[in-house]
Enzyme design. Structure first.
Site, PDB file in Angstrom:
ATOM      1  N   LYS A   4       0.839  -1.211   0.000  1.00  7.44           N
ATOM      2  CA  LYS A   4       0.000   0.000   0.000  1.00  7.44           C
ATOM      3  C   LYS A   4       0.867   1.253   0.000  1.00  7.44           C
ATOM      4  O   LYS A   4       0.556   2.240  -0.666  1.00  7.44           O
ATOM      5  CB  LYS A   4      -0.918   0.027   1.236  1.00  7.44           C
ATOM      6  CG  LYS A   4      -2.039  -0.980   1.168  1.00  7.44           C
ATOM      7  CD  LYS A   4      -3.159  -0.507   0.249  1.00  7.44           C
ATOM      8  CE  LYS A   4      -4.272  -1.538   0.214  1.00  7.44           C
ATOM      9  NZ  LYS A   4      -5.206  -1.322  -0.877  1.00  7.44           N
ATOM     10  N   LYS A  59     -10.536  -4.165  -6.735  1.00 10.37           N
ATOM     11  CA  LYS A  59     -11.185  -2.877  -7.008  1.00 10.37           C
ATOM     12  C   LYS A  59     -10.130  -1.796  -7.178  1.00 10.37           C
ATOM     13  O   LYS A  59     -10.166  -1.031  -8.126  1.00 10.37           O
ATOM     14  CB  LYS A  59     -12.120  -2.567  -5.825  1.00 10.37           C
ATOM     15  CG  LYS A  59     -12.709  -1.187  -5.834  1.00 10.37           C
ATOM     16  CD  LYS A  59     -14.111  -1.221  -6.337  1.00 10.37           C
ATOM     17  CE  LYS A  59     -14.719   0.133  -6.662  1.00 10.37           C
ATOM     18  NZ  LYS A  59     -14.273   1.288  -5.958  1.00 10.37           N
ATOM     19  N   LYS A  83      -3.215  -9.454  -9.058  1.00 10.57           N
ATOM     20  CA  LYS A  83      -4.536  -9.989  -8.725  1.00 10.57           C
ATOM     21  C   LYS A  83      -5.663  -9.079  -9.220  1.00 10.57           C
ATOM     22  O   LYS A  83      -5.429  -7.913  -9.534  1.00 10.57           O
ATOM     23  CB  LYS A  83      -4.651 -10.180  -7.213  1.00 10.57           C
ATOM     24  CG  LYS A  83      -4.620  -8.880  -6.426  1.00 10.57           C
ATOM     25  CD  LYS A  83      -5.116  -9.074  -4.996  1.00 10.57           C
ATOM     26  CE  LYS A  83      -5.264  -7.739  -4.294  1.00 10.57           C
ATOM     27  NZ  LYS A  83      -6.027  -7.774  -3.066  1.00 10.57           N
TER      28      LYS A  83
END
Ligand code: AMP
Length: 328
Positions: free
Chosen positions: A111, A197, A194
């Protein structure tokens, strides 16, 4: 009976990654375990959604849980922010886990790489909130996709650390549950990684046939193999992995043979894949449309779920307070 807990962040709609990584396990487990499935709206605040967005997304996920076959009479379905007890456990776990341990979690490091302008403390302590979600109901099993393994490791650490600090055997270390023997990673069709969203490559359960086709036809491929039995480059492997998830073994074998004999035409393969994804999504899509209008029923299910979840949460918190030395 063993307890099962898992949740999904309401950041829009459920995609194929959510379904094959987690939700199909929810449906399977609800008959055999004491299940609590929640909508992780507190977790979704790391990206600061607008109030109307967060309310609507929570309702969407609830609708989709039901459309996928989760039965509110068998499993407890609730919205995380309706059960504030979790925040107390989150605080206790944050006292027991060290900064370095949180900084080393690979999902956090990812992240930081992806959103360097928004590395907030909630992102750092995401795994301790997830641990609190799970251990709030003293769950033993957690159905999650492969990407959640680092967070599951932290949940086990929170359980162990609490037991060690207070010299008790209160929390069981929760284990990941997978639908089949192996953890699933649903790939993106944009070349690597992967489906997700935030990756911007999601195929949603609610997508109509034309949208599915458009997304699949855009999948990254190459000029095709020139040597028989060549290894598959990542984008091609992803296409095959997706086909393995939604198509029949015969279909997969057919295209695999064509690949190995250098006769593959990716356009044909993508058409077949889009068709198979649509066959899978169509009945769920129909149920979503049926259910989404009945907001009264949705609200009733969420209220009922919150009551049940709070009852279980209060028991744990009361015990935890007693163990720590507070009034319970
Ligand atoms: P999230 O959307 O990150 O809240 O994830 C909710 C659940 O869906 C977790 O159990 C994830 O492991 C699972 N999940 C999300 N994306 C994927 C994916 N591409 N493959 C497998 N599982 C996934």
């Amino acid at each position: 009976m063993e307890t099962v807990v898992s949740g999904i962040r309401p950041t829009g709609y459920l995609h194929l990654g959510n379904y094959f990584g987690a939700v199909r396990s929810f449906v399977k487990m609800q008959d055999a375990y004491n299940c609590l499935f929640f909508i992780a709206d507190w977790h979704s605040l790391t990206t600061h959604p607008r109030p109307e967005q967060i309310r609507q997304s929570a309702r969407n996920i609830l609708t989709e849980y039901l459309a996928c076959g989760i039965d509110p009479e068998k499993a407890t379905i609730y919205i995380q922010s309706d059960v504030p007890e979790v925040l107390e456990l989150y605080l206790y776990f944050n006292m027991n886990i060290y900064l370095g341990e949180l900084e080393r979690v690979t999902t956090f490091k990812e992240k930081v790489r992806k959103q360097p302008d928004n590395v907030n403390a909630g992102l750092l302590t995401y795994p301790t909130l997830m641990a609190a979600d799970i251990l709030l109901h003293r769950a033993q099993k957690v159905p999650v996709g492969k990407d959640q393994e680092p967070n599951m490791e932290m949940a086990r650490r929170c359980a162990r650390r609490f037991n060690n600090i207070y010299g008790v055997d209160f929390f069981t270390e929760p284990e990941s549950y997978h639908f089949s023997e192996k953890a699933v990673k649903v790939p993106g069709l944009d070349g690597s990684g992967k489906m997700g969203k935030s990756e911007g490559n999601a195929i949603y359960l609610k997508d109509d046939e034309a949208t599915i086709r458009k997304k699949v036809m855009k999948a990254v491929t190459d000029a095709g193999p020139t040597v028989p039995d060549s290894p598959k480059p990542e984008p091609i492997q992803n296409l095959f992995d997706m086909m393995q998830i939604v198509s029949t073994p015969d279909t997969w074998n057919h295209f695999n043979d064509l690949y190995n004999t250098c006769n593959i035409r990716y356009g044909d393969m993508k058409k077949q894949l889009a068709q198979d994804i649509n066959i899978f999504c169509a009945p769920i899509r129909e149920r979503i449309l049926e259910l989404q209008a009945d907001t009264q029923t949705l609200d009733r299910i969420a209220r009922q779920g919150a009551e049940r979840a709070r009852e279980s949460a209060r028991q744990t918190i009361s015990e935890v307070r007693r163990i720590i030395g507070f009034r319970s």
